[in-house]
Every structure is written in structure tokens, then in C-alpha cells.
Motif scaffolding. Structure first.
Motif, PDB file in Angstrom:
ATOM      1  N   LYS A  44      -5.274  36.107 -20.896  1.00  0.00           N
ATOM      2  CA  LYS A  44      -6.355  35.351 -21.243  1.00  0.00           C
ATOM      3  C   LYS A  44      -5.888  33.866 -21.232  1.00  0.00           C
ATOM      4  CE  LYS A  44      -9.664  38.535 -21.164  1.00  0.00           C
ATOM      5  NZ  LYS A  44     -10.948  38.258 -20.169  1.00  0.00           N
ATOM      6  N   GLU A  45      -4.886  33.743 -21.791  1.00  0.00           N
ATOM      7  CA  GLU A  45      -4.522  32.143 -21.891  1.00  0.00           C
ATOM      8  C   GLU A  45      -3.929  31.646 -20.628  1.00  0.00           C
ATOM      9  OE1 GLU A  45      -1.309  32.329 -24.735  1.00  0.00           O
ATOM     10  OE2 GLU A  45      -2.553  32.586 -26.481  1.00  0.00           O
ATOM     11  N   MET A  46      -3.091  32.527 -19.958  1.00  0.00           N
ATOM     12  CA  MET A  46      -2.971  31.888 -18.753  1.00  0.00           C
ATOM     13  C   MET A  46      -4.064  31.705 -17.747  1.00  0.00           C
ATOM     14  SD  MET A  46      -0.640  31.023 -16.244  1.00  0.00           S
ATOM     15  CE  MET A  46       0.972  31.883 -16.945  1.00  0.00           C
ATOM     16  N   GLU A  47      -4.953  32.560 -17.797  1.00  0.00           N
ATOM     17  CA  GLU A  47      -6.115  32.326 -16.819  1.00  0.00           C
ATOM     18  C   GLU A  47      -7.038  31.326 -17.422  1.00  0.00           C
ATOM     19  OE1 GLU A  47     -10.547  34.663 -16.068  1.00  0.00           O
ATOM     20  OE2 GLU A  47      -8.815  35.805 -17.009  1.00  0.00           O
ATOM     21  N   GLN A  48      -7.039  30.723 -18.519  1.00  0.00           N
ATOM     22  CA  GLN A  48      -7.355  29.849 -18.812  1.00  0.00           C
ATOM     23  C   GLN A  48      -6.798  28.407 -18.527  1.00  0.00           C
ATOM     24  OE1 GLN A  48      -7.886  29.339 -23.362  1.00  0.00           O
ATOM     25  NE2 GLN A  48      -9.249  27.656 -23.220  1.00  0.00           N
ATOM     26  N   ARG A  49      -5.600  28.536 -18.675  1.00  0.00           N
ATOM     27  CA  ARG A  49      -4.712  27.364 -18.283  1.00  0.00           C
ATOM     28  C   ARG A  49      -4.878  27.143 -16.713  1.00  0.00           C
ATOM     29  NH1 ARG A  49      -3.154  22.706 -18.394  1.00  0.00           N
ATOM     30  NH2 ARG A  49      -1.082  22.324 -17.521  1.00  0.00           N
ATOM     31  N   VAL A  50      -4.919  28.263 -15.885  1.00  0.00           N
ATOM     32  CA  VAL A  50      -5.165  27.991 -14.536  1.00  0.00           C
ATOM     33  C   VAL A  50      -6.283  27.264 -14.125  1.00  0.00           C
ATOM     34  CG1 VAL A  50      -5.469  29.236 -12.367  1.00  0.00           C
ATOM     35  CG2 VAL A  50      -3.626  30.045 -13.862  1.00  0.00           C
ATOM     36  N   ARG A  51      -7.573  27.726 -15.054  1.00  0.00           N
ATOM     37  CA  ARG A  51      -8.757  27.176 -14.678  1.00  0.00           C
ATOM     38  C   ARG A  51      -8.715  25.737 -15.221  1.00  0.00           C
ATOM     39  NH1 ARG A  51     -12.759  31.013 -13.714  1.00  0.00           N
ATOM     40  NH2 ARG A  51     -12.162  32.978 -14.402  1.00  0.00           N
ATOM     41  N   GLN A  52      -7.982  25.336 -16.136  1.00  0.00           N
ATOM     42  CA  GLN A  52      -7.771  23.936 -16.531  1.00  0.00           C
ATOM     43  C   GLN A  52      -7.280  23.176 -15.604  1.00  0.00           C
ATOM     44  OE1 GLN A  52      -5.671  24.214 -20.265  1.00  0.00           O
ATOM     45  NE2 GLN A  52      -7.560  24.426 -21.483  1.00  0.00           N
ATOM     46  N   VAL A  53      -6.156  23.584 -14.720  1.00  0.00           N
ATOM     47  CA  VAL A  53      -5.311  22.865 -13.731  1.00  0.00           C
ATOM     48  C   VAL A  53      -6.260  22.881 -12.603  1.00  0.00           C
ATOM     49  CG1 VAL A  53      -3.212  23.344 -12.263  1.00  0.00           C
ATOM     50  CG2 VAL A  53      -3.038  23.786 -14.689  1.00  0.00           C
ATOM     51  N   LEU A  54      -6.968  23.988 -12.263  1.00  0.00           N
ATOM     52  CA  LEU A  54      -7.765  23.679 -11.251  1.00  0.00           C
ATOM     53  C   LEU A  54      -8.837  22.694 -11.245  1.00  0.00           C
ATOM     54  CD1 LEU A  54      -8.383  27.545 -10.156  1.00  0.00           C
ATOM     55  CD2 LEU A  54      -6.993  25.886  -8.776  1.00  0.00           C
ATOM     56  N   ASP A  55      -9.436  22.380 -12.521  1.00  0.00           N
ATOM     57  CA  ASP A  55     -10.273  21.557 -12.842  1.00  0.00           C
ATOM     58  C   ASP A  55      -9.920  20.202 -12.607  1.00  0.00           C
ATOM     59  OD1 ASP A  55     -12.398  23.502 -13.068  1.00  0.00           O
ATOM     60  OD2 ASP A  55     -12.350  23.281 -15.628  1.00  0.00           O
ATOM     61  N   GLU A  56      -8.568  19.921 -12.955  1.00  0.00           N
ATOM     62  CA  GLU A  56      -8.030  18.509 -12.664  1.00  0.00           C
ATOM     63  C   GLU A  56      -7.218  18.460 -11.245  1.00  0.00           C
ATOM     64  OE1 GLU A  56      -4.864  17.731 -15.538  1.00  0.00           O
ATOM     65  OE2 GLU A  56      -5.721  19.191 -16.967  1.00  0.00           O
ATOM     66  N   LEU A  57      -7.588  19.341 -10.362  1.00  0.00           N
ATOM     67  CA  LEU A  57      -7.410  18.850  -8.876  1.00  0.00           C
ATOM     68  C   LEU A  57      -8.495  18.362  -8.244  1.00  0.00           C
ATOM     69  CD1 LEU A  57      -5.342  22.143  -8.007  1.00  0.00           C
ATOM     70  CD2 LEU A  57      -4.461  20.087  -8.796  1.00  0.00           C
ATOM     71  N   SER A  58      -8.084  17.609  -7.172  1.00  0.00           N
ATOM     72  CA  SER A  58      -9.121  17.228  -6.361  1.00  0.00           C
ATOM     73  C   SER A  58     -10.143  18.387  -5.799  1.00  0.00           C
ATOM     74  CB  SER A  58      -8.461  16.481  -4.974  1.00  0.00           C
ATOM     75  OG  SER A  58      -7.966  17.186  -4.207  1.00  0.00           O
ATOM     76  N   GLU A  59     -11.298  17.850  -5.215  1.00  0.00           N
ATOM     77  CA  GLU A  59     -12.182  18.938  -4.973  1.00  0.00           C
ATOM     78  C   GLU A  59     -11.512  19.737  -3.443  1.00  0.00           C
ATOM     79  OE1 GLU A  59     -15.215  21.461  -4.634  1.00  0.00           O
ATOM     80  OE2 GLU A  59     -15.034  20.084  -6.168  1.00  0.00           O
ATOM     81  N   ARG A  60     -10.972  19.097  -2.766  1.00  0.00           N
ATOM     82  CA  ARG A  60     -10.399  19.692  -1.401  1.00  0.00           C
ATOM     83  C   ARG A  60      -9.421  20.607  -1.952  1.00  0.00           C
ATOM     84  NH1 ARG A  60      -6.989  16.430   2.429  1.00  0.00           N
ATOM     85  NH2 ARG A  60      -5.504  16.725   0.970  1.00  0.00           N
ATOM     86  N   ASP A  61      -8.370  20.238  -2.876  1.00  0.00           N
ATOM     87  CA  ASP A  61      -7.167  21.135  -3.436  1.00  0.00           C
ATOM     88  C   ASP A  61      -7.633  22.552  -3.892  1.00  0.00           C
ATOM     89  OD1 ASP A  61      -5.462  19.460  -2.180  1.00  0.00           O
ATOM     90  OD2 ASP A  61      -4.732  18.422  -3.951  1.00  0.00           O
ATOM     91  N   ARG A  62      -8.808  22.320  -5.116  1.00  0.00           N
ATOM     92  CA  ARG A  62      -9.151  23.205  -5.667  1.00  0.00           C
ATOM     93  C   ARG A  62      -9.895  24.282  -4.809  1.00  0.00           C
ATOM     94  NH1 ARG A  62     -11.742  20.365  -9.601  1.00  0.00           N
ATOM     95  NH2 ARG A  62     -13.451  19.878  -8.515  1.00  0.00           N
ATOM     96  N   ARG A  63     -10.807  23.870  -3.947  1.00  0.00           N
ATOM     97  CA  ARG A  63     -11.487  24.548  -2.862  1.00  0.00           C
ATOM     98  C   ARG A  63     -10.496  25.298  -1.720  1.00  0.00           C
ATOM     99  NH1 ARG A  63     -14.783  21.987   1.806  1.00  0.00           N
ATOM    100  NH2 ARG A  63     -14.980  24.178   3.046  1.00  0.00           N
ATOM    101  N   LEU A  64      -9.552  24.572  -1.598  1.00  0.00           N
ATOM    102  CA  LEU A  64      -8.403  25.151  -0.674  1.00  0.00           C
ATOM    103  C   LEU A  64      -7.624  26.438  -1.225  1.00  0.00           C
ATOM    104  CD1 LEU A  64      -7.116  25.270   2.311  1.00  0.00           C
ATOM    105  CD2 LEU A  64      -5.568  23.831   1.315  1.00  0.00           C
ATOM    106  N   LEU A  65      -7.296  26.210  -2.567  1.00  0.00           N
ATOM    107  CA  LEU A  65      -6.468  27.171  -3.309  1.00  0.00           C
ATOM    108  C   LEU A  65      -7.506  28.426  -3.619  1.00  0.00           C
ATOM    109  CD1 LEU A  65      -4.324  25.038  -5.668  1.00  0.00           C
ATOM    110  CD2 LEU A  65      -3.436  26.289  -3.854  1.00  0.00           C
ATOM    111  N   ARG A  66      -8.673  28.196  -4.188  1.00  0.00           N
ATOM    112  CA  ARG A  66      -9.511  29.293  -4.219  1.00  0.00           C
ATOM    113  C   ARG A  66      -9.900  30.180  -3.127  1.00  0.00           C
ATOM    114  NH1 ARG A  66     -13.607  26.087  -8.064  1.00  0.00           N
ATOM    115  NH2 ARG A  66     -12.451  26.415 -10.253  1.00  0.00           N
TER     116      ARG A  66
END
Length: 118
Positions: A44-66
Motif C-alpha cells: 500500500k505504501e509503495m502504491e501510494q508512492r507510485v501515485r505521488q510520483v506519477l502526479d509529479e510527472l508531466s501529463e505526457r509522461d504520466r499518460r504514457l507510463l499508464r
């Protein structure tokens, strides 16, 4: 990056299975012996951290990784959506993963950062 994405995917699959609960009432009352509380909390902590990191990325990077790692969409469809060929998609994906790694490691203690970066 791949192991983080694998963990996120596993959680996604688990949440999907929770949406379709087993109808047998007796099986709901029996605790699952394979559940490890520490592992669940860590996940759960890892999942939360990944979501935080994704939120800090640019929209394009976030969308691409997802789309590539979480949704596992066809790369040709992703290329079409992004308006790039497969060779340039690899470049974009590499840059997105590097951006993810930089943000992920940014707040880690230096000893852990050296281990994770290697």
C-alpha cells in the motif's frame, strides 16, 4: 520501474477481484493464510508512492507510463494516439521512465538512493 509497475498491476487485479466477491458466505469468514500484514502495508505504501510520483510527472509522461505499463495497451495504438512511430515511442518511454526514476529517488535517503539507482 518494471517491478513497481508489476506491483501496481497486481494491486489493480486484486481490486478487480474484490469487486466480484465470492458468493459463498462461509469462504468470506475464513481468513486467507497467504495474507501477510507487513507485505500488504508495504504494498500500500509503495502504491501510494507510485501515485505521488506519477502526479509529479508531466501529463505526457504520466499518460504514457499508464498506457504502456498499467493498461498494457497495444503499442501501435499508443503510437497512433501520440502521433509518433514505434522508434520514437521507445525514446519517449525511456525519457518517461527516467523522469519517473528521478522523481522517485529524489526524496530517498542517499544510502537507499545509491542502492536503488544501481
Amino acid at each position: 520501474m518494471n517491478s513497481v509497475c508489476n506491483n501496481v498491476l497486481l494491486e489493480h487485479y486484486r481490486s478487480c477481484s474484490r469487486e466480484n466477491p465470492i458468493e459463498d458466505e462461509e469462504s468470506e469468514n475464513v481468513p486467507d493464510p497467504s495474507l501477510d500484514v507487513v507485505a500488504i502495508l508495504s504494498h500500500k505504501e509503495m502504491e501510494q508512492r507510485v501515485r505521488q510520483v506519477l502526479d509529479e510527472l508531466s501529463e505526457r509522461d504520466r499518460r504514457l507510463l499508464r498506457e504502456v505499463f498499467l493498461e498494457e495497451r497495444d503499442k501501435d495504438a499508443i503510437c497512433h494516439d501520440f502521433g509518433v512511430d514505434r522508434d520514437y515511442l521507445r525514446v519517449l518511454l525511456h525519457r518517461a521512465k527516467q523522469a519517473f526514476k528521478a522523481v522517485y529517488l529524489k526524496d530517498m535517503p542517499s544510502g537507499i538512493r545509491r542502492t536503488a539507482a544501481g
